[in-house]
Design a protein around this motif. Structure first.
Motif, mmCIF file in Angstrom:
data_model
loop_
_atom_site.group_PDB
_atom_site.id
_atom_site.type_symbol
_atom_site.label_atom_id
_atom_site.label_comp_id
_atom_site.label_asym_id
_atom_site.label_seq_id
_atom_site.Cartn_x
_atom_site.Cartn_y
_atom_site.Cartn_z
ATOM 1 N N VAL A 105 0.843 -1.197 0.000
ATOM 2 C CA VAL A 105 0.000 0.000 0.000
ATOM 3 C C VAL A 105 0.879 1.249 0.000
ATOM 4 N N ASP A 106 0.248 2.381 -0.222
ATOM 5 C CA ASP A 106 0.947 3.665 -0.273
ATOM 6 C C ASP A 106 1.557 4.006 1.085
ATOM 7 N N GLU A 107 2.615 4.809 1.067
ATOM 8 C CA GLU A 107 3.301 5.166 2.309
ATOM 9 C C GLU A 107 2.473 6.067 3.220
ATOM 10 N N LYS A 108 1.371 6.591 2.717
ATOM 11 C CA LYS A 108 0.469 7.387 3.554
ATOM 12 C C LYS A 108 -0.858 6.670 3.813
ATOM 13 N N ALA A 109 -0.898 5.381 3.533
ATOM 14 C CA ALA A 109 -2.113 4.592 3.770
ATOM 15 C C ALA A 109 -2.142 4.145 5.233
ATOM 16 N N TYR A 110 -2.303 5.116 6.123
ATOM 17 C CA TYR A 110 -2.228 4.829 7.557
ATOM 18 C C TYR A 110 -3.328 3.869 8.006
ATOM 19 N N TYR A 111 -4.532 4.074 7.509
ATOM 20 C CA TYR A 111 -5.645 3.212 7.922
ATOM 21 C C TYR A 111 -5.390 1.765 7.510
ATOM 22 N N TYR A 131 0.563 -1.745 17.089
ATOM 23 C CA TYR A 131 1.577 -1.101 17.932
ATOM 24 C C TYR A 131 2.088 0.191 17.299
ATOM 25 N N LEU A 132 2.058 0.256 15.960
ATOM 26 C CA LEU A 132 2.490 1.481 15.283
ATOM 27 C C LEU A 132 1.516 2.626 15.571
ATOM 28 N N ALA A 160 -11.292 4.836 17.352
ATOM 29 C CA ALA A 160 -12.066 5.892 16.689
ATOM 30 C C ALA A 160 -11.160 6.793 15.860
ATOM 31 N N LEU A 161 -9.965 7.078 16.368
ATOM 32 C CA LEU A 161 -9.013 7.883 15.605
ATOM 33 C C LEU A 161 -8.556 7.136 14.352
ATOM 34 N N ILE A 162 -8.327 5.836 14.491
ATOM 35 C CA ILE A 162 -7.929 5.035 13.330
ATOM 36 C C ILE A 162 -9.039 5.048 12.278
ATOM 37 N N GLU A 163 -10.291 4.906 12.721
ATOM 38 C CA GLU A 163 -11.420 4.915 11.786
ATOM 39 C C GLU A 163 -11.527 6.249 11.050
ATOM 40 N N ALA A 164 -11.125 7.332 11.721
ATOM 41 C CA ALA A 164 -11.190 8.651 11.086
ATOM 42 C C ALA A 164 -10.219 8.771 9.915
ATOM 43 N N LEU A 165 -9.242 7.871 9.848
ATOM 44 C CA LEU A 165 -8.264 7.884 8.753
ATOM 45 C C LEU A 165 -8.757 7.137 7.521
ATOM 46 N N GLN A 166 -9.867 6.416 7.653
ATOM 47 C CA GLN A 166 -10.366 5.627 6.523
ATOM 48 C C GLN A 166 -10.889 6.550 5.428
ATOM 49 N N PRO A 167 -10.370 6.429 4.216
ATOM 50 C CA PRO A 167 -10.853 7.277 3.118
ATOM 51 C C PRO A 167 -12.329 6.998 2.839
ATOM 52 N N PRO A 168 -13.157 8.036 2.680
ATOM 53 C CA PRO A 168 -14.577 7.805 2.386
ATOM 54 C C PRO A 168 -14.748 7.197 0.997
ATOM 55 N N LYS A 169 -15.813 6.421 0.841
ATOM 56 C CA LYS A 169 -16.052 5.743 -0.432
ATOM 57 C C LYS A 169 -16.808 6.650 -1.400
ATOM 58 N N ASN A 170 -16.398 6.591 -2.653
ATOM 59 C CA ASN A 170 -17.097 7.267 -3.754
ATOM 60 C C ASN A 170 -17.203 8.780 -3.577
ATOM 61 N N THR A 171 -16.240 9.375 -2.906
ATOM 62 C CA THR A 171 -16.240 10.828 -2.757
ATOM 63 C C THR A 171 -14.835 11.311 -2.419
ATOM 64 N N LEU A 172 -14.564 12.544 -2.789
ATOM 65 C CA LEU A 172 -13.286 13.172 -2.447
ATOM 66 C C LEU A 172 -13.449 14.154 -1.292
ATOM 67 N N GLU A 173 -14.615 14.127 -0.637
ATOM 68 C CA GLU A 173 -14.858 15.030 0.486
ATOM 69 C C GLU A 173 -13.874 14.761 1.623
ATOM 70 N N PRO A 174 -13.435 15.805 2.310
ATOM 71 C CA PRO A 174 -12.572 15.594 3.475
ATOM 72 C C PRO A 174 -13.360 15.011 4.643
ATOM 73 N N VAL A 175 -12.673 14.261 5.485
ATOM 74 C CA VAL A 175 -13.274 13.707 6.693
ATOM 75 C C VAL A 175 -12.923 14.626 7.858
ATOM 76 N N TYR A 176 -13.945 15.125 8.542
ATOM 77 C CA TYR A 176 -13.737 15.994 9.698
ATOM 78 C C TYR A 176 -13.916 15.188 10.983
ATOM 79 N N THR A 177 -13.006 15.402 11.904
ATOM 80 C CA THR A 177 -13.031 14.676 13.174
ATOM 81 C C THR A 177 -13.342 15.637 14.311
ATOM 82 N N CYS A 178 -14.283 15.237 15.152
ATOM 83 C CA CYS A 178 -14.647 16.033 16.323
ATOM 84 C C CYS A 178 -14.025 15.377 17.554
ATOM 85 N N VAL A 179 -13.318 16.164 18.340
ATOM 86 C CA VAL A 179 -12.611 15.652 19.511
ATOM 87 C C VAL A 179 -13.109 16.361 20.763
#
Length: 334
Positions: A105-111, A131-132, A160-179
């Protein structure tokens, strides 16, 4: 995406406002009456006796109360932004790149790396690279500026933070995280405030719109009007007004339902559109920090206005509704 709810986890019970501090009074379907002309009266004022003593300097009670509130409370945040990953050292970075190469996978594919997507969900190897995720620095960026280092309070918040890194499907919209959390210290390496995260949820604007519509049954125009007037956008969520704004935008569907009702109109109430949402502090002498939110609607066929308000208690970690949304008639100066 987590669904909206209206309760929150209240830390303190809502305060009872004093009678002499109320600036608004309830009145269903209220309209603003024309101000009455008042006859001006002139009183004769005698000059005060001369004195050589200096006047006593007094600090306003409201300012004293504000200082007391700020001094006796945690530095809570209810922030909205985007999650970024920062490697604390070269060793962790190389470990991550090696895992990404192994997974193809890509080097920025954190999810993909943190969840080890090459393995089935029920596989014992699913957490091979977890662990990473525990070793990297989680950073919340507000308008592309690093603002907080996030420290998950429990494994659930890390997930929950890991899930926030998942790219949304069928859209280029940014994912906003509320903390939601509180600031504990400053991160020495990144020179940013460090936040203990007690709750994390995320969404795209389309997902937010869909969830609001599902729960409040409000039409698109009403939802868009509220989001526009609230000026919902990434913010640090550190002051009382931003925390109240983020709470009602994401966790109080009644404000959308009321705006939809005003849009639709009825036999007794013409259709009206939302023209403004304002914030002010309610009851400055209270031990609780309560934000008064006023919604102003204008009839679509006349110049008449209708006013509604609700109050949010932001004293604790989790804001909550102190007073449900209801109509009121502004007091007129005679």
């Amino acid at each position: 995406m987590n669904e909206l709810n209206t309760d929150g986890a209240a830390v303190d019970p809502p305060s009872q406002p004093e009678n002499n501090s109320v600036v608004q009074q309830s009145n269903p379907e209220a309209e603003v009456d024309t101000q009455l002309d008042a006859a001006q009266t002139h009183d004769t004022i005698s000059e005060p006796p001369q004195t050589n003593e200096l006047p006593v300097q007094r600090q306003p009670d409201e300012h004293q109360a504000e200082q007391a509130r700020q001094g006796n409370s945690y530095d809570y945040i209810y922030a909205l932004g985007q999650v970024d990953i920062v490697f604390p050292n070269e060793g962790i970075k190389r470990q991550f790149l090696s895992a990404a190469m192994e997974l193809g996978v890509d080097e920025k594919a954190y999810y993909a790396v943190f969840t080890n997507l090459s393995q089935p969900i029920d596989s014992p190897s699913r957490n091979k690279y977890l662990y990473l995720a525990e070793q990297v620095d989680w950073v919340l960026s507000v308008k592309q500026v690093h603002s907080y280092v996030l420290n998950p309070a429990a494994p659930a918040e890390l997930q929950a933070l890991i899930e926030a890194l998942q790219p949304p499907k069928n859209t280029l919209e940014p994912v906003y995280t509320c903390v939601i959390g509180h600031i504990t210290s400053s991160h020495s390496a990144l020179d940013l405030p460090e936040v203990v995260c007690q709750q994390v949820y995320h969404h795209t604007l389309s997902e937010l719109h869909h969830t609001i519509q599902k729960i409040s049954r409000a039409e698109t125009n009403a939802i868009q009007d509220v989001i526009r007037e609230l000026e919902v956008e990434p913010n640090p969520g550190r002051n009382d007004f931003d925390r109240a704004k983020n709470f009602i935008a994401f966790r109080y569907p009644d404000i959308y339902a009321q705006t939809h009702k005003m849009h639709a109109g009825s036999n007794s109430l013409p259709s009206a559109s939302l023209v403004s949402i304002t914030f002010s502090r309610f009851d400055a002498l209270s031990d609780h920090r309560i934000v008064d939110i006023t919604l102003t609607y204008k009839e679509n066929t006349s110049t008449k206005h209708h006013y509604y308000f609700c109050r949010v208690d932001v004293s604790g970690l989790y804001p909550f509704i102190n007073t449900e949304i209801q109509s009121f008639l502004p007091l007129q100066t005679i």
